[in-house]
Design an enzyme around this catalytic site. Sequence first.
Site, PDB file in Angstrom:
ATOM      1  N   SER A 109       0.835  -1.204   0.000  1.00 45.66           N
ATOM      2  CA  SER A 109       0.000   0.000   0.000  1.00 45.66           C
ATOM      3  C   SER A 109       0.870   1.254   0.000  1.00 45.66           C
ATOM      4  CB  SER A 109      -0.948  -0.057   1.199  1.00 45.66           C
ATOM      5  OG  SER A 109      -1.972   0.888   1.100  1.00 45.66           O
ATOM      6  N   PHE A 110       0.793   2.084   1.046  1.00 44.82           N
ATOM      7  CA  PHE A 110       1.665   3.249   1.161  1.00 44.82           C
ATOM      8  C   PHE A 110       3.128   2.864   0.992  1.00 44.82           C
ATOM      9  CE2 PHE A 110       4.182   5.143   4.777  1.00 44.82           C
ATOM     10  CZ  PHE A 110       4.663   6.242   4.081  1.00 44.82           C
ATOM     11  N   ASP A 230     -10.147  -5.756  -3.145  1.00 48.30           N
ATOM     12  CA  ASP A 230      -9.520  -4.712  -2.325  1.00 48.30           C
ATOM     13  C   ASP A 230     -10.452  -3.497  -2.236  1.00 48.30           C
ATOM     14  OD1 ASP A 230      -7.891  -2.755  -1.172  1.00 48.30           O
ATOM     15  OD2 ASP A 230      -6.088  -3.480  -2.181  1.00 48.30           O
ATOM     16  N   HIS A 258      -7.245  -6.191   0.890  1.00 47.40           N
ATOM     17  CA  HIS A 258      -6.072  -5.321   0.822  1.00 47.40           C
ATOM     18  C   HIS A 258      -4.800  -5.973   1.356  1.00 47.40           C
ATOM     19  CE1 HIS A 258      -4.113  -1.502   0.280  1.00 47.40           C
ATOM     20  NE2 HIS A 258      -3.834  -1.367   1.567  1.00 47.40           N
TER      21      HIS A 258
END
Length: 280
Positions: A109-110, A230, A258
């Site tokens: 993700s980030f 997701d 996710h």
Amino acid sequence: MPRSVADRDVTRTHVVEAGGIPTKVLTAGSGRPVVLLHGSGPGVSAAANWSSLIPELARDFLVIAPDIAGFGGSIGPAGTVYGIKLWVRQLIELLDALELPSVTLLGNSFGGGLALAATLKHPGRVDGLVLLGTPVGTFEMTEGLRSGWHYEPHEAEMRRILEIFAYDPALVTEDMVRERYEASARPGAQDAYRRLIPEPGLAGTPVKGVPEESLRAINQPTLILHGREDSVIPVELAWRAAHHIPNADLKVFSRCGHWVQLERRSEFLCEVSDFLGRLR
């Protein structure tokens, strides 16, 4: 000399000064260095994302999992301005401190967005990329991101948010909720997340990842893994990344949200180990 199972399974905790931040780092194993970059969200840390996977990856690789500035155990002094420039500088200075000239970045993700930004800024320091649920381009803010921005520490609200992340809510355990809640309740724990994500509007708030056109400059071998269901970072963004990164392969997992690394753990480990084994 071959390492024993006991040696392989030892995860060590260090604090390394990087980017002006006392950076908490988990390390294990030996061999090709692989840096695990965690995602964002309330109560997140390297341990929360990766602790159950580090011993498996450390069987064949040197694993480094830092808490990114503003998260986990890497909180900057009062007045620290969190943002992509600081996060990239922290990562590169960490590699310098550990005397690692080149690494594979594995970002969730980030953390995937940070991996892309660091690769574009310092391409010689990165020999490969693994991206999980990674935002690219501009997209409409999802409920998962919106809930994380507005979060105030409360166990019931933490459970509600974590259940957005997972396809199967049963993955969210009482221990996970309690540990993430306790981490989220310390002073300043939300500061970095609220710098990362724009304040949500009433509807249609745009969120910006690494610009799609800039991805064409990434020549490193890249493996993109994404959950079809997701609800935090839409699977369409994985297709965008795969379209623009010249040497990217994409695998989409059905019945997966996710957290590919947790929801499809065995397949994740096989895909990553195979990919890393092919890198020169």
